[in-house]
Design an enzyme around this catalytic site. Structure first.
Site, PDB file in Angstrom:
ATOM      1  N   SER A 186       0.919  -1.185   0.078  1.00  0.00           N
ATOM      2  CA  SER A 186       0.045  -0.013   0.066  1.00  0.00           C
ATOM      3  C   SER A 186       0.924   1.280  -0.046  1.00  0.00           C
ATOM      4  CB  SER A 186      -1.114  -0.060   1.083  1.00  0.00           C
ATOM      5  OG  SER A 186      -0.353  -0.148   2.270  1.00  0.00           O
ATOM      6  N   ASP A 217       7.874   3.289   6.016  1.00  0.00           N
ATOM      7  CA  ASP A 217       7.637   2.511   4.772  1.00  0.00           C
ATOM      8  C   ASP A 217       7.521   3.427   3.542  1.00  0.00           C
ATOM      9  OD1 ASP A 217       6.925   0.659   6.641  1.00  0.00           O
ATOM     10  OD2 ASP A 217       4.968   0.722   6.268  1.00  0.00           O
TER      11      ASP A 217
HETATM   12  C1  GLA Z   1       4.104  -0.465   9.535  1.00  0.00           C
HETATM   13  C2  GLA Z   1       3.920   0.860   9.545  1.00  0.00           C
HETATM   14  C3  GLA Z   1       5.354   1.403   9.980  1.00  0.00           C
HETATM   15  C4  GLA Z   1       6.070   1.125  11.210  1.00  0.00           C
HETATM   16  C5  GLA Z   1       6.074  -0.479  11.075  1.00  0.00           C
HETATM   17  C6  GLA Z   1       6.444  -1.252  12.532  1.00  0.00           C
HETATM   18  O1  GLA Z   1       4.982  -1.087   8.644  1.00  0.00           O
HETATM   19  O2  GLA Z   1       3.463   1.370   8.346  1.00  0.00           O
HETATM   20  O3  GLA Z   1       5.389   2.872   9.921  1.00  0.00           O
HETATM   21  O4  GLA Z   1       5.452   1.446  12.122  1.00  0.00           O
HETATM   22  O5  GLA Z   1       4.805  -1.303  10.947  1.00  0.00           O
HETATM   23  O6  GLA Z   1       7.776  -0.936  12.407  1.00  0.00           O
END
Ligand code: GLA
Length: 388
Positions: free
Chosen positions: A130, A175
């Protein structure tokens, strides 16, 4: 791949006018989990798998979306002036959210577009499909509307903003940042407190990065994610009754131990402990890597998993089976869950000569314990998002 998506775009939307092709990768986080919304460090890298997109500006205000991953759904439409999150619009809530975020931040998105996507990141794998869609949309909007002043870092922030405020997941910046800023054969050592970052080369010589997808349906993952975030915020507020800190990431292990009695509930003590220790582990892991000490890096990966399992409680039977079986295999330097948890995947560093046996053994044990198969990917670290 470029030809394949272009051809499909022409079939679905017609071929006249200026048409461009873009790519945004998926990401895997090597260490530093659930630290990004706690002002800590993360160490993710972009992958070579990701989302391909083809886009063309329209004369009117219509948005038309088509995904080659959901061909049975066909074209989904929206209008740029009335963007709303609608459950029935499925995956298009991600690109819609990003266009909305540009508008919210004052950028003129003045006309509609036709957009076709194709992703080769396995769905709900925890490799950020996503966020990859969000960042590729950001790159497209910047390009089609000539928003030259918008940096890749800003695109990452707009993606996060859309996820938080349009799609209701209170995620951190990791991410989108990794996907926008990734660099081939490097991981990004990012301090989420101020977004300062450094690239660190990942030279594994005789080893590979192996991802194992649990194929567990995530279900309540998003609400559990938001719950962890709230627990950390409450623990921080309790610590702030005495300490003048802005985030859990500012604390060393010793400072945390000396003050944890300020936190009024045992569960929150463990949540905050994870955030503090994981941040310090990440800093040490990058130091170890810089010295070429891969064994130490792997050991810290393993400790990260234990903390996510016992203190943060975001693993579950599937991820624990994958990791605990991995630890017993020959040639495994380190193994841990990666991403949000509650399903998704694990990341392991495995010696070249043991990769095949690793996949076979972990796969068999997983299938026997869980009742369905895991999928394995030997991955490469790629560049961040851009025009193809
Ligand atoms: C998801 C969230 C990130 C981060 C991870 C855990 O991927 O989108 O921002 O918090 O979990 O590290």
């Amino acid at each position: 791949m470029k030809e394949k998506v272009l051809k499909k775009f022409q079939e679905v939307f017609g071929g006249e006018g200026e048409i461009h092709t873009y790519f945004a990768p998926g990401r895997v986080n090597l260490i530093g989990e659930h630290t990004d919304y706690n002002g800590g460090h993360v160490f993710p890298c972009a992958l070579t798998i990701g989302t391909y997109a083809v886009a063309k500006k329209r004369e009117d205000k219509k948005l038309r979306f088509y995904s080659m991953n959901f061909e049975h759904i066909g074209i989904i439409e929206a209008e740029i002036d009335t963007l709303k999150n609608k459950k029935e619009d499925g995956w298009t809530n991600y690109p819609k959210g990003v266009i909305w975020a540009f508008q919210e931040k004052g950028y003129a998105v003045t006309s509609g577009m036709d957009l076709l996507l194709f992703g080769n990141i396995p769905n709900s794998s925890g490799l950020s499909s996503s966020a990859s869609v969000e960042v590729v949309t950001g790159v497209i909007v910047k390009d089609l509307f000539g928003l030259e002043s918008v940096t890749m870092q800003e695109i990452a922030l707009l993606g996060q903003y859309s996820e938080n405020h349009f799609n209701g997941v209170n995620c951190g910046i990791m991410d989108q940042f990794a996907i926008a800023m990734g660099k081939k054969d490097h991981a990004i050592f990012l301090d989420t407190a101020d977004l300062s970052y450094e690239y660190a080369p990942i030279v594994l010589k005789d080893a590979k990065i192996v991802i194992a997808c649990s194929n567990k349906k995530r279900g309540l993952g998003d609400s559990k994610y938001n719950e962890r975030r709230t627990e950390c915020e409450t623990a921080l507020a309790e610590l702030q009754t005495k300490l003048s800190i802005q985030s859990l990431g500012e604390l060393t292990e010793e400072e945390f131990e000396a003050n944890k009695n300020l936190i009024q509930n045992e569960v929150r003590v463990r949540r905050a402990k994870h955030a503090v220790y994981e941040n310090q582990r990440t800093i040490h892991a990058v130091e170890a890597l810089r010295k070429g000490d891969i064994a130490e890096f792997g050991k810290l990966m393993n400790e990260s998993h234990i903390s996510l399992r016992d203190d943060y409680e975001v693993t579950g039977k599937e991820l624990d089976t994958l990791v605990e079986t991995a630890w017993k295999q020959k040639g495994v330097i380190g193994s841990r869950m990666t991403g949000a948890g509650f399903g998704g995947c694990t990341v392991s560093i495995v010696k070249n000569e043991n990769v095949e046996e690793f996949i076979k053994n972990v796969g068999e044990t997983y299938q026997a314990a869980v009742g369905y198969a895991a999928d394995f990917y030997v991955v490469e670290i790629g560049d961040g998002a851009g025009l193809l």
